[in-house]
Design a protein around this motif. Structure first.
Motif, PDB file in Angstrom:
ATOM      1  N   GLU A   1      27.921  25.172  12.726  1.00 34.13           N
ATOM      2  CA  GLU A   1      26.589  25.436  12.169  1.00 34.13           C
ATOM      3  C   GLU A   1      25.961  26.659  12.810  1.00 34.13           C
ATOM      4  OE1 GLU A   1      24.385  21.890  12.697  1.00 34.13           O
ATOM      5  OE2 GLU A   1      25.449  20.776  11.133  1.00 34.13           O
TER       6      GLU A   1
ATOM      7  N   ASN B   1      27.478  29.562  11.182  1.00 34.48           N
ATOM      8  CA  ASN B   1      26.897  29.725   9.845  1.00 34.48           C
ATOM      9  C   ASN B   1      25.527  30.396   9.922  1.00 34.48           C
ATOM     10  OD1 ASN B   1      29.111  28.490   8.689  1.00 34.48           O
ATOM     11  ND2 ASN B   1      28.187  26.455   8.722  1.00 34.48           N
TER      12      ASN B   1
ATOM     13  N   THR C   1      31.048  20.650  15.378  1.00 37.25           N
ATOM     14  CA  THR C   1      30.161  20.772  14.214  1.00 37.25           C
ATOM     15  C   THR C   1      28.965  21.654  14.533  1.00 37.25           C
ATOM     16  OG1 THR C   1      30.815  18.566  13.493  1.00 37.25           O
ATOM     17  CG2 THR C   1      28.797  19.477  12.543  1.00 37.25           C
ATOM     18  N   TRP C   2      28.382  21.481  15.715  1.00 34.41           N
ATOM     19  CA  TRP C   2      27.231  22.305  16.116  1.00 34.41           C
ATOM     20  C   TRP C   2      27.624  23.778  16.198  1.00 34.41           C
ATOM     21  CZ3 TRP C   2      25.668  18.508  20.584  1.00 34.41           C
ATOM     22  CH2 TRP C   2      25.025  17.410  20.028  1.00 34.41           C
TER      23      TRP C   2
END
Length: 345
Positions: free
Chosen positions: A133, A136, A129-130
């Motif tokens: 992100e 992103n 997830t990190w």
């Protein structure tokens, strides 16, 4: 007994404008002691008034949510690890010697797989997830560069991590953003960005800049007029920007004044010189018998008051909105208190 109400402070308004506007808390919720004991988590919430001069009251009896048991899921990347296969086989063969049914054996295998995954892979989902992100963020920066026709200098950029961040994650995120990892945030406009130590230690950089300046000047080659100009234009101007945004410790201000006074009365490198007048007198105006040196504590307060005046005169500015949202969202700046999480700088 009165049931404490949350939400809107007032429950009734005459909906007039200007000085004729009246707001009161007329609507209340009451309960008995037995009811309160039966529903200890109950609360009364005053909602927004729509189409009426009274606000509706909502009584919530919601109990705290119970934590659900986490469902076991087999991760696909476990299949690529040869040790996971060994753990499944050895655990199953070991449990075959005990009188356990299939479900109990599967639960034991699950626990062994979870422990192995945490010890070797860590929190893989969080890391994924990190990294997503982080990707992103890189996409947002690229879109900004494309829209603004500007380029980010990656050689002058860096990424800063907290102490608890795993080393492998630091390396992966720095690689994804194509910037080096930095251990210190450095300075911005001469102000350190790291605020981990005491306030006195964080502003010690002011003295570190004052001392070399004074040591490099030769007292015997300077007249009194030359000393006065250098002290006012150079030394007392060093902390000026910091004083416009921070409350400098009194000990730092006094240490600078002692250095300035010592340089003023010193005639040579060996002789400290005699202080013929108090420094408090030298800080007064020349028309009052002084020399007009700055009182750094008063100057610091004045610079901060100037910032407050800017906030009052520009209530719609971005700075005012940010400070109001952080520190005094429910009142004006005149009635603002210290707050629960103030900037101690």
């Amino acid at each position: 007994m009165d049931l404490e109400c949350k939400g809107c402070s007032f429950t009734w308004s005459n909906k007039r404008e200007g000085e004729n506007l009246v707001k009161k808390r007329l609507d209340r919720a009451f309960c008995s002691l037995q009811w309160r004991v039966t529903y200890p988590e109950a609360e009364c919430i005053a909602l927004s008034a729509i189409g009426s001069d009274h606000t509706p009251l909502l009584i919530s009896l919601a109990q705290p949510k119970r934590r659900k048991r986490k469902q076991f899921k087999y991760e696909a990347y476990w299949t690529d690890d040869a040790e996971c296969k060994t753990i499944v086989r050895d655990t199953w063969n070991e449990l075959a010697l005990h009188d356990l049914n299939v479900m109990e054996k599967l639960q034991q295998v699950q626990q062994q797989l979870i422990q192995r995954s945490k010890s070797k892979f860590g929190h893989a989902k969080k890391r994924i997830t990190w990294l997503k992100e982080c990707q992103n963020l890189a996409d947002i920066l690229n879109q900004y560069c494309f829209a603004s026709s500007q380029a980010i200098n990656l050689n002058k950029s860096g990424i800063y991590f907290s102490k608890g961040c795993p080393t492998a994650l630091k390396r992966n995120m720095a690689t994804a953003l194509r910037v080096p990892e930095i251990t210190k945030t450095g300075k911005y406009l001469g102000i350190p960005l790291d605020w981990e130590h005491s306030k006195k230690d964080m502003f010690a950089w002011i003295l570190a800049r004052v001392n070399p300046k004074l040591d490099s000047w030769k007292e015997k080659l300077l007249s009194k007029e030359g000393k006065e100009i250098l002290l006012k234009a150079v030394i007392q101007a060093i902390p000026q920007y910091a004083m416009s945004i921070f409350k400098i410790p009194i000990s730092i201000c006094k240490a600078i004044e002692r250095k300035v006074a010592s340089f003023w009365w010193k005639s040579n490198e060996k002789n400290a010189g005699i202080h013929w007048k108090k420094w408090d007198l030298l800080k007064t105006r020349k028309s009052e018998g002084g020399l007009g040196f700055k009182d750094l504590q008063i100057f610091n307060t004045t610079m901060l008051a100037k910032q407050m005046w800017r906030i009052i005169q520009n209530p719609d500015s971005l700075l005012t909105k940010i400070l109001k949202g952080l520190y005094y969202s429910h009142c004006d700046i005149w009635n603002a208190g210290r707050g629960s999480r103030p900037s101690w700088g």
